[in-house]
Design an enzyme around this catalytic site. Structure first.
Site, PDB file in Angstrom:
ATOM      1  N   LYS A 172       0.880  -1.178   0.000  1.00 46.73           N
ATOM      2  CA  LYS A 172       0.000   0.000   0.000  1.00 46.73           C
ATOM      3  C   LYS A 172       0.915   1.224   0.000  1.00 46.73           C
ATOM      4  O   LYS A 172       1.441   1.620   1.030  1.00 46.73           O
ATOM      5  CB  LYS A 172      -0.886  -0.012   1.256  1.00 46.73           C
ATOM      6  N   GLU A 247      10.008   1.404  10.410  1.00 41.41           N
ATOM      7  CA  GLU A 247      11.036   2.368   9.974  1.00 41.41           C
ATOM      8  C   GLU A 247      10.385   3.743  10.096  1.00 41.41           C
ATOM      9  O   GLU A 247       9.600   4.144   9.240  1.00 41.41           O
ATOM     10  CB  GLU A 247      11.420   2.104   8.511  1.00 41.41           C
ATOM     11  N   CYS A 281      13.672  10.741   6.127  1.00 39.36           N
ATOM     12  CA  CYS A 281      13.631  10.299   7.528  1.00 39.36           C
ATOM     13  C   CYS A 281      14.966  10.524   8.199  1.00 39.36           C
ATOM     14  O   CYS A 281      15.045  10.887   9.359  1.00 39.36           O
ATOM     15  CB  CYS A 281      13.244   8.834   7.595  1.00 39.36           C
ATOM     16  N   GLN A 327       2.112  20.158   3.999  1.00 35.83           N
ATOM     17  CA  GLN A 327       3.512  19.991   4.384  1.00 35.83           C
ATOM     18  C   GLN A 327       4.209  21.362   4.371  1.00 35.83           C
ATOM     19  O   GLN A 327       4.995  21.682   5.256  1.00 35.83           O
ATOM     20  CB  GLN A 327       4.180  19.008   3.412  1.00 35.83           C
ATOM     21  N   GLU A 388      10.317  16.396  13.988  1.00 32.81           N
ATOM     22  CA  GLU A 388      10.639  16.401  12.562  1.00 32.81           C
ATOM     23  C   GLU A 388       9.932  17.567  11.889  1.00 32.81           C
ATOM     24  O   GLU A 388       8.712  17.695  12.016  1.00 32.81           O
ATOM     25  CB  GLU A 388      10.084  15.124  11.931  1.00 32.81           C
TER      26      GLU A 388
HETATM   27  P1  NAP Z   1       2.606   8.570   7.482  1.00 33.08           P
HETATM   28  O1  NAP Z   1       1.559   9.583   7.521  1.00 33.08           O
HETATM   29  O2  NAP Z   1       2.903   7.781   8.693  1.00 33.08           O
HETATM   30  O3  NAP Z   1       2.244   7.596   6.280  1.00 33.08           O
HETATM   31  C1  NAP Z   1       3.054   6.487   5.921  1.00 33.08           C
HETATM   32  C2  NAP Z   1       2.200   5.463   5.222  1.00 33.08           C
HETATM   33  O4  NAP Z   1       1.231   4.975   6.140  1.00 33.08           O
HETATM   34  C3  NAP Z   1       1.414   6.007   4.037  1.00 33.08           C
HETATM   35  O5  NAP Z   1       1.303   4.992   3.055  1.00 33.08           O
HETATM   36  C4  NAP Z   1       0.075   6.307   4.656  1.00 33.08           C
HETATM   37  O6  NAP Z   1      -0.951   6.339   3.708  1.00 33.08           O
HETATM   38  C5  NAP Z   1      -0.067   5.120   5.600  1.00 33.08           C
HETATM   39  N1  NAP Z   1      -1.023   5.290   6.689  1.00 33.08           N
HETATM   40  C6  NAP Z   1      -1.459   6.430   7.270  1.00 33.08           C
HETATM   41  N2  NAP Z   1      -2.356   6.144   8.244  1.00 33.08           N
HETATM   42  C7  NAP Z   1      -2.487   4.791   8.288  1.00 33.08           C
HETATM   43  C8  NAP Z   1      -3.244   3.870   9.079  1.00 33.08           C
HETATM   44  N3  NAP Z   1      -4.080   4.282  10.023  1.00 33.08           N
HETATM   45  N4  NAP Z   1      -3.097   2.557   8.848  1.00 33.08           N
HETATM   46  C9  NAP Z   1      -2.260   2.111   7.898  1.00 33.08           C
HETATM   47  N5  NAP Z   1      -1.525   2.921   7.104  1.00 33.08           N
HETATM   48  C10 NAP Z   1      -1.632   4.243   7.299  1.00 33.08           C
HETATM   49  O7  NAP Z   1       4.003   9.184   7.038  1.00 33.08           O
HETATM   50  P2  NAP Z   1       4.272  10.141   5.809  1.00 33.08           P
HETATM   51  O8  NAP Z   1       3.904  11.517   6.218  1.00 33.08           O
HETATM   52  O9  NAP Z   1       3.713   9.567   4.572  1.00 33.08           O
HETATM   53  O10 NAP Z   1       5.855   9.981   5.691  1.00 33.08           O
HETATM   54  C11 NAP Z   1       6.709  10.754   6.422  1.00 33.08           C
HETATM   55  C12 NAP Z   1       7.176  10.028   7.659  1.00 33.08           C
HETATM   56  O11 NAP Z   1       7.802   8.807   7.291  1.00 33.08           O
HETATM   57  C13 NAP Z   1       8.226  10.800   8.405  1.00 33.08           C
HETATM   58  O12 NAP Z   1       8.016  10.685   9.782  1.00 33.08           O
HETATM   59  C14 NAP Z   1       9.509  10.093   7.999  1.00 33.08           C
HETATM   60  O13 NAP Z   1      10.563  10.282   8.887  1.00 33.08           O
HETATM   61  C15 NAP Z   1       9.068   8.689   7.913  1.00 33.08           C
HETATM   62  N6  NAP Z   1       9.991   7.906   7.067  1.00 33.08           N
HETATM   63  C16 NAP Z   1      10.809   6.990   7.659  1.00 33.08           C
HETATM   64  C17 NAP Z   1      11.711   6.280   6.901  1.00 33.08           C
HETATM   65  C18 NAP Z   1      12.644   5.263   7.529  1.00 33.08           C
HETATM   66  O14 NAP Z   1      13.202   4.466   6.816  1.00 33.08           O
HETATM   67  N7  NAP Z   1      12.855   5.257   8.830  1.00 33.08           N
HETATM   68  C19 NAP Z   1      11.767   6.471   5.527  1.00 33.08           C
HETATM   69  C20 NAP Z   1      10.918   7.409   4.957  1.00 33.08           C
HETATM   70  C21 NAP Z   1      10.023   8.112   5.747  1.00 33.08           C
HETATM   71  P3  NAP Z   1      -1.458   7.733   3.065  1.00 33.08           P
HETATM   72  O15 NAP Z   1      -0.290   8.650   2.991  1.00 33.08           O
HETATM   73  O16 NAP Z   1      -1.969   7.308   1.746  1.00 33.08           O
HETATM   74  O17 NAP Z   1      -2.519   8.236   3.989  1.00 33.08           O
END
Ligand code: NAP
Ligand code: MG
Length: 486
Positions: A172, A247, A281, A327, A388
């Site tokens: 997903k 992650e 991240c 954002q 962040e």
């Molecule tokens: P996010 O809001 O947590 O979303 C990540 C993924 O989870 C997206 O596919 C999102 O879908 C999905 N999601 C959201 N709510 C969910 C739920 N209730 N159940 C299941 N899936 C759900 O994060 P983001 O804003 O997209 O990404 C930024 C974050 O990712 C930052 O905190 C960054 O540091 C972290 N990140 C970490 C790494 C690492 O390797 N450690 C790498 C990259 C990013 P939708 O967006 O379609 O709603």
């Protein structure tokens, strides 16, 4: 309109609802995605289950799996131009970054292709009359929830490792960034991946994502995203005792001692915060500087920041747009919380802007552009030092000595990556051991770079490791077989 990709076929969403896809460079809608729901997830999981439970995918010899992964790597490179252009438009990535990401995803599949037939167990000396052996077996069906910041790269590292270990996958992606992944799944089908080995359902996180986390028939979940959603995923998975790799985010320090080679350090420090407009991240988002070098380093970093240009992805400026309007709003709220200029005699509780880059005039007003910004004198407990930003904003502060640097480095809830700049080898090693995080870079900094290098966090940055060979242990379960032969 795009569809899901299930069982090697394009499958329309069961609800018929769609999600608009924006180009961050101009904020305009240029495509529509299927808005997946629990029914679509159910179909994808069923397809993956068939592939994993005695289906063609599960019957392949590891070497054959490896050959398919290799073919996919080659196919990605053969479609490099198409894929980077898709990613550039979908995510607003400047040309160079988009090209790099398309190359990296091919490299992940190449790396894991070579690993498929090298994941082997052991024999264990036991009581006389017994033979004991261990096997690494796939979980079965793995679920992958991918964020929007590096869709291709994170797909490569997560799905590449899971497929190599013999799992069938249901993915997903984030609704902001699906197009390149749908194309890669089609390429996999063209390469001969058996039905159901790789399935993609697009949709919102709280709908399709949540349904995947809750789905019966998922044996392991790899989640990459925010700490907040990571908690939700881990709770959902815990109800069915499903193992999870998390992650999550970071607030990674770049630690500069007074003896550092600044000519080498400064370009790397800048890149670590502006790469992907800071939406990384492992962005090096805190700059910790030894007090005696504080003003000197601030001036040198500030000079570089001022020269940076922000613009539409296709103009390939130093920095592209952020992913979407909210954002940008988040970044602007952080900037509004500090003083717009630094005056003489600023103290440590008066964070102020030292330098900002500029947005090129041709950038459409409807795009999501944030200026790279250096902020000095940030207090260690301020939100800017703890949370962040996920934008090109670097928060600087000073430290007294090694012990103070360690204390500051470890003073956030996160622990993902750290960079240490010093010419003193003993100190470099002491810092590397004392800083809490999954990766420490001495006199360099790789924001997530290095396919071969195990990556992951501690504390609120998550647990489990992806990338490198280490990832394969997470995507497998060990079985111990004990034979009494007398
Ligand atoms: P996010 O809001 O947590 O979303 C990540 C993924 O989870 C997206 O596919 C999102 O879908 C999905 N999601 C959201 N709510 C969910 C739920 N209730 N159940 C299941 N899936 C759900 O994060 P983001 O804003 O997209 O990404 C930024 C974050 O990712 C930052 O905190 C960054 O540091 C972290 N990140 C970490 C790494 C690492 O390797 N450690 C790498 C990259 C990013 P939708 O967006 O379609 O709603
Ligand atoms: Mg998009």
């Amino acid at each position: 309109m795009t569809t899901h990709f299930i069982n090697n076929q394009r499958v329309p969403g069961s609800s018929g609802d769609t999600i608009p896809v924006l180009d961050p460079s101009d904020g305009q809608v240029f495509a529509h995605l299927a808005r997946g729901n629990a029914e679509d997830i159910r179909k994808a999981v069923a397809a993956a289950r068939k592939a994993a439970d005695g289906g063609a995918w599960s019957q392949l010899a590891p070497v054959e799996r490896g050959r398919l992964l290799h073919k996919l790597s080659d196919a990605i490179l053969a479609h490099h131009d198409e894929l980077w252009r898709l990613e550039m438009r979908d995510c607003g990535k400047p040309v160079k970054q988009a090209k790099l990401d398309a190359t990296a995803v091919a490299r992940y599949f190449e790396y894991y292709a070579g690993a498929c037939d090298k994941l082997h167990g052991d024999t264990i000396p036991y009581t006389p009359g017994f033979a004991v052996m261990t096997f690494y077996e796939p979980h079965g069906v793995t679920g992958h929830i991918i964020p929007w910041n590096y869709p291709m790269q994170i797909f490569g590292r997560s799905v590449g490792g899971a497929l190599a270990a013999g799992n069938a996958c249901v993915v997903k992606p984030a609704e902001d960034a699906c197009l390149s992944l749908l194309r890669i799944a089609e390429l996999a089908a063209e390469c001969g991946f058996p039905d159901g080995a790789l399935n993609i359902v697009t949709g919102y996180g709280h709908e399709a994502g949540q349904a995947l986390a809750d789905a019966e028939g998922i044996d392991h979940i790899s989640f990459t995203g925010s700490a907040r959603v990571g908690t939700i995923i881990a709770q959902s998975a815990a109800k069915r005792h499903v193992p999870v790799t998390l992650e999550l985010g970071g607030k990674s320090p770049q630690i500069v001692f007074a003896d550092a080679n600044l000519d080498e350090a400064i370009p790397v420090i800048i890149n670590a915060i502006i790469q992907n407009a800071g939406q990384t991240c492992s962005a090096g988002s805190r700059l910790l500087i030894e007090a005696s070098a504080y003003e000197r380093v601030l001036a040198a970093v500030g000079q570089r920041i001022k020269a940076l240009k922000v613009g539409p992805a296709l103009t390939d400026c130093d920095v592209g747009p952020l992913i979407r309007a909210n954002q940008l709003q988040r970044v602007n709220e952080f900037l509004a919380s500090v003083r717009p200029e630094r005056s003489e005699g600023s103290d440590a509780r008066n964070a102020s802007i030292v330098a900002q880059g500029s947005i090129v005039p041709e950038a459409p007003a409807t795009g999501f552009y944030a200026k790279p910004t250096l902020i000095a004198d940030v207090a260690a407990d301020a939100s800017l030092a703890q949370d962040e930003v996920f934008g090109p904003v670097l928060a600087a502060m000073s430290f007294k000595d090694e012990a103070d640097a360690i204390r500051l480095a470890n003073s956030t809830a996160y622990g993902l990556v750290a960079g240490v700049w010093t010419e003193n080898g003993g100190r470099a090693m002491r810092m590397a051991r004392a800083v809490k995080g999954g990766q420490v870079f001495i006199n360099n900094y790789g924001a997530g770079g290095g396919v071969e290098l195990p990556f992951g966090g501690v504390k609120s940055s998550g647990y489990g490791r992806e990338k490198g060979f280490e990832a394969l242990y997470g995507f497998s379960v060990m079985k111990t077989v004990v034979i009494k032969h007398g």
